[in-house]
Design a protein around this motif. Structure first.
Motif, PDB file in Angstrom:
ATOM      1  N   VAL A 135      11.082   8.214  -4.617  1.00  0.00           N
ATOM      2  CA  VAL A 135      10.847   8.789  -3.281  1.00  0.00           C
ATOM      3  C   VAL A 135       9.348   9.013  -3.058  1.00  0.00           C
ATOM      4  N   ALA A 136       8.678   9.599  -4.056  1.00  0.00           N
ATOM      5  CA  ALA A 136       7.236   9.875  -3.910  1.00  0.00           C
ATOM      6  C   ALA A 136       6.442   8.571  -3.839  1.00  0.00           C
ATOM      7  N   THR A 137       6.834   7.580  -4.645  1.00  0.00           N
ATOM      8  CA  THR A 137       6.123   6.293  -4.649  1.00  0.00           C
ATOM      9  C   THR A 137       6.220   5.621  -3.273  1.00  0.00           C
ATOM     10  N   GLN A 143       1.860   4.708   3.132  1.00  0.00           N
ATOM     11  CA  GLN A 143       0.615   5.133   3.780  1.00  0.00           C
ATOM     12  C   GLN A 143      -0.579   4.328   3.279  1.00  0.00           C
ATOM     13  N   GLY A 144      -0.288   3.331   2.447  1.00  0.00           N
ATOM     14  CA  GLY A 144      -1.362   2.486   1.928  1.00  0.00           C
ATOM     15  C   GLY A 144      -2.025   3.059   0.695  1.00  0.00           C
ATOM     16  N   ASN A 145      -1.421   4.095   0.100  1.00  0.00           N
ATOM     17  CA  ASN A 145      -2.014   4.722  -1.084  1.00  0.00           C
ATOM     18  C   ASN A 145      -1.347   4.254  -2.366  1.00  0.00           C
ATOM     19  N   ASP A 146      -2.100   4.379  -3.467  1.00  0.00           N
ATOM     20  CA  ASP A 146      -1.490   4.132  -4.774  1.00  0.00           C
ATOM     21  C   ASP A 146      -0.534   5.268  -5.101  1.00  0.00           C
ATOM     22  N   PRO A 147       0.572   4.958  -5.795  1.00  0.00           N
ATOM     23  CA  PRO A 147       1.448   6.058  -6.204  1.00  0.00           C
ATOM     24  C   PRO A 147       0.774   6.964  -7.223  1.00  0.00           C
ATOM     25  N   VAL A 148       1.183   8.221  -7.250  1.00  0.00           N
ATOM     26  CA  VAL A 148       0.653   9.168  -8.234  1.00  0.00           C
ATOM     27  C   VAL A 148       1.637   9.201  -9.405  1.00  0.00           C
ATOM     28  N   PRO A 149       1.176   8.837 -10.611  1.00  0.00           N
ATOM     29  CA  PRO A 149       2.129   8.820 -11.736  1.00  0.00           C
ATOM     30  C   PRO A 149       2.607  10.227 -12.070  1.00  0.00           C
ATOM     31  N   PRO A 150       3.851  10.333 -12.580  1.00  0.00           N
ATOM     32  CA  PRO A 150       4.370  11.656 -12.948  1.00  0.00           C
ATOM     33  C   PRO A 150       3.547  12.296 -14.051  1.00  0.00           C
ATOM     34  N   LEU A 154       4.240  18.883 -16.255  1.00  0.00           N
ATOM     35  CA  LEU A 154       4.806  19.644 -15.131  1.00  0.00           C
ATOM     36  C   LEU A 154       6.329  19.573 -15.183  1.00  0.00           C
ATOM     37  N   ASP A 155       6.977  20.661 -14.794  1.00  0.00           N
ATOM     38  CA  ASP A 155       8.437  20.625 -14.804  1.00  0.00           C
ATOM     39  C   ASP A 155       8.944  19.801 -13.607  1.00  0.00           C
ATOM     40  N   TYR A 156      10.249  19.643 -13.540  1.00  0.00           N
ATOM     41  CA  TYR A 156      10.852  18.695 -12.587  1.00  0.00           C
ATOM     42  C   TYR A 156      10.443  18.961 -11.136  1.00  0.00           C
ATOM     43  N   PRO A 157      10.637  20.195 -10.632  1.00  0.00           N
ATOM     44  CA  PRO A 157      10.271  20.426  -9.219  1.00  0.00           C
ATOM     45  C   PRO A 157       8.766  20.347  -8.981  1.00  0.00           C
ATOM     46  N   ALA A 158       7.986  20.921  -9.901  1.00  0.00           N
ATOM     47  CA  ALA A 158       6.527  20.921  -9.708  1.00  0.00           C
ATOM     48  C   ALA A 158       5.997  19.491  -9.744  1.00  0.00           C
ATOM     49  N   ASN A 159       6.570  18.671 -10.617  1.00  0.00           N
ATOM     50  CA  ASN A 159       6.109  17.295 -10.734  1.00  0.00           C
ATOM     51  C   ASN A 159       6.362  16.517  -9.449  1.00  0.00           C
ATOM     52  N   PHE A 160       7.523  16.747  -8.809  1.00  0.00           N
ATOM     53  CA  PHE A 160       7.803  16.016  -7.569  1.00  0.00           C
ATOM     54  C   PHE A 160       6.781  16.400  -6.496  1.00  0.00           C
ATOM     55  N   TYR A 162       3.884  17.549  -6.945  1.00  0.00           N
ATOM     56  CA  TYR A 162       2.597  17.008  -7.368  1.00  0.00           C
ATOM     57  C   TYR A 162       2.494  15.517  -7.011  1.00  0.00           C
ATOM     58  N   MET A 163       3.555  14.769  -7.296  1.00  0.00           N
ATOM     59  CA  MET A 163       3.511  13.324  -7.010  1.00  0.00           C
ATOM     60  C   MET A 163       3.369  13.058  -5.502  1.00  0.00           C
ATOM     61  N   LEU A 164       3.890  13.967  -4.680  1.00  0.00           N
ATOM     62  CA  LEU A 164       3.785  13.774  -3.218  1.00  0.00           C
ATOM     63  C   LEU A 164       2.374  14.068  -2.714  1.00  0.00           C
ATOM     64  N   ASN A 165       1.764  15.125  -3.264  1.00  0.00           N
ATOM     65  CA  ASN A 165       0.498  15.619  -2.703  1.00  0.00           C
ATOM     66  C   ASN A 165      -0.701  15.447  -3.615  1.00  0.00           C
ATOM     67  N   GLU A 166      -0.491  14.955  -4.809  1.00  0.00           N
ATOM     68  CA  GLU A 166      -1.526  14.841  -5.850  1.00  0.00           C
ATOM     69  C   GLU A 166      -2.234  16.181  -6.039  1.00  0.00           C
ATOM     70  N   LYS A 167      -1.458  17.238  -5.993  1.00  0.00           N
ATOM     71  CA  LYS A 167      -2.016  18.584  -6.139  1.00  0.00           C
ATOM     72  C   LYS A 167      -0.939  19.425  -6.794  1.00  0.00           C
ATOM     73  N   GLU A 168      -1.324  20.187  -7.795  1.00  0.00           N
ATOM     74  CA  GLU A 168      -0.336  21.050  -8.448  1.00  0.00           C
ATOM     75  C   GLU A 168       0.157  22.083  -7.462  1.00  0.00           C
ATOM     76  N   PRO A 169       1.463  22.252  -7.320  1.00  0.00           N
ATOM     77  CA  PRO A 169       1.953  23.202  -6.318  1.00  0.00           C
ATOM     78  C   PRO A 169       1.810  24.644  -6.779  1.00  0.00           C
ATOM     79  N   ASP A 170       1.794  25.533  -5.828  1.00  0.00           N
ATOM     80  CA  ASP A 170       1.849  26.964  -6.113  1.00  0.00           C
ATOM     81  C   ASP A 170       3.183  27.238  -6.827  1.00  0.00           C
ATOM     82  N   PRO A 171       3.188  28.128  -7.846  1.00  0.00           N
ATOM     83  CA  PRO A 171       4.441  28.375  -8.579  1.00  0.00           C
ATOM     84  C   PRO A 171       5.595  28.851  -7.683  1.00  0.00           C
TER      85      PRO A 171
END
Ligand code: CMC
Length: 396
Positions: A135-137, A143-150, A154-160, A162-171
């Motif tokens: 889904v993230a890829t 949008q013409g961007n490279d995918p962000v590798p997992p 990061l745990d399962y929800p945080a990693n998703f 992260y892969m969407l925004n290339e930024k570690e999410p707030d806990p």
């Protein structure tokens, strides 16, 4: 054989026996393997809940650590899947992209023995692991961007997120998302799970089972409703417009999206939990005026629909949360699919353990012994309208 009474939509017809989840639609109770959803949301997380659903009991510390490791290890997707995604139209719906990729995965990971517990475990961990990455890829590549590798740390929800925004999410954001996944993980024999059961009963592989289920989930009466809710709130636009909107919809006999359920005749317990989560998120990250519109709509709708047992369902508040998490609207249903993968796999496994091919009957309403009419004597009916329209279209 005598034909039983026909029930449109199979309402009230048991399609299987299952000990995976339970709903009491009159009291608003939902349990996974006997555990109340409220308790799971308080103490568990999505991966533990997925394990509970698929393997029947809460994992021990060792089983849990192994499962998390096995899912984390399988998060990456093959470059050929990425190349395939590159060829999808950017305007394509992410549910279609997800469905295509899951079908393709089956070619990479054939299952020689459907009854081998190790292979069932392997396929389950792989599907749970790869759904978010796909889904993230797709989202980044359209949008013409490279995918962000997992990221394995990061745990399962945080990693998703992260892969969407290339930024570690707030806990807090990651935890709220995790609870959303738990809430969507399973829900007895809904349309997509029923579809998964039918497909599983043919003894095909789990990738095909999930491909069928994802297609079924995508419709606006099922998983697609969360997307429609956001469109509806945008269309309503202001609190003052809630009542005229409701009145117009009721008068025209149109559905209010995110309301009503075949089984719940009270407010969906998942909607209550999501509403509380939304408040927590808004307290932390700022208010959303669509939430006020939603609250007013729920309040006013009671007057029109409450007597019919039509109240907010899981889709009513989930979109507001995803919006606050910065997730685009057309990813809401794919996220539902990521979560429901746990339930689909649990039902696939349960179906395999005691399989009988689904083959219901029908009530035939057609004609008999109709003579064949030669072409020159045929008269056109409205049945051919679509053919005529397509034939005159310039599309290849
Ligand atoms: N708004 C207004 N009226 C409704 C709604 C609604 N959302 N839902 C049902 N009704 C009315 C419907 O008009 C009908 O009235 P009448 O008897 O006067 O003709 C009556 O309730 C029965 O409707 P139905 O569509 O036959 O009932 P169902 O059991 O098939 O409905 C449903 C279940 C979910 C398809 C339906 O409530 C609906 O279409 N809701 C809107 C879409 C939605 O939110 N879907 C998400 C469902 S929950 C998550 C999931 O399963 O994916």
């Amino acid at each position: 054989m005598a034909v039983g009474e026909y029930k449109p939509g199979l309402e009230g017809v048991p399609a299987t026996q299952s000990n995976i989840s339970y709903i009491d639609g009159q009291q608003g109770i939902l349990e996974y393997r006997g555990i109340r959803i409220e308790e799971l949301c308080q103490h568990s997380n999505f991966l533990e809940t997925a394990y509970l659903l698929i393997f029947g009991e809460l994992p021990t510390a060792e089983q849990y650590a192994t499962f998390v490791r096995d899912v984390t290890y399988r998060r990456r997707i093959k470059y050929r899947i990425r190349d395939m995604i590159k060829c999808f139209p950017e305007s394509g719906h992410p549910m279609d992209a997800l469905q295509s990729c899951i079908a393709a995965l089956g070619m990479f990971y054939p299952l020689p023995d459907l009854h081998d517990p190790a292979l069932i475990y392997d396929a389950s961990a792989r599907l749970i692991a790869k759904m978010p990455t796909i889904v993230a890829t797709f989202h980044l590549m359209r949008q013409g961007n490279d995918p962000v590798p997992p990221r394995d740390d990061l745990d399962y929800p945080a990693n998703f997120l992260y892969m969407l925004n290339e930024k570690e999410p707030d806990p807090l954001a990651a935890r709220v998302f995790d609870v959303c996944l738990m809430l969507h993980a399973e829900h007895t024999v809904n349309a997509s799970t029923f579809c998964a059961l039918v497909t599983a009963s043919t003894l095909t592989d789990p990738y095909t089972v999930l491909t069928s289920a994802i297609g079924t989930l995508s419709g606006p009466l099922h998983g697609g409703a969360n997307e429609q809710v956001m469109k509806m709130l945008a269309e309503i636009g202001t609190i003052e417009n809630v009542r005229p909107y409701l009145e117009r919809k009721i008068k025209n006999k149109e559905k209010i999206m995110g309301f009503g359920h075949r089984v719940y005749k009270v407010k969906d317990p998942r909607a209550t939990i999501l509403q509380e989560l939304a408040i927590k998120l808004f307290d932390r990250f700022g208010h959303d005026r669509y939430f006020d519109i939603a609250l007013e709509l729920e309040h006013q709708a009671k007057e029109y629909l409450g007597d019919k047992g039509i109240f907010p369902n899981v889709d009513f508040y989930s979109g507001l949360i995803y919006r606050k998490l910065g997730i685009p609207t057309d990813l809401f249903t794919p996220i539902f699919a990521i979560a429901r993968t746990a339930g689909w796999l649990a039902h696939w496994k349960e179906q395999l353990a005691d399989n009988r091919l689904f083959r219901p009957t029908q009530v035939y309403t057609g004609l008999h012994n109709v003579p064949y009419t030669p072409m020159e004597k045929r008269v056109s009916t409205s049945a051919g309208d679509g053919v005529t329209r397509m034939a005159s279209s310039s599309l290849p």
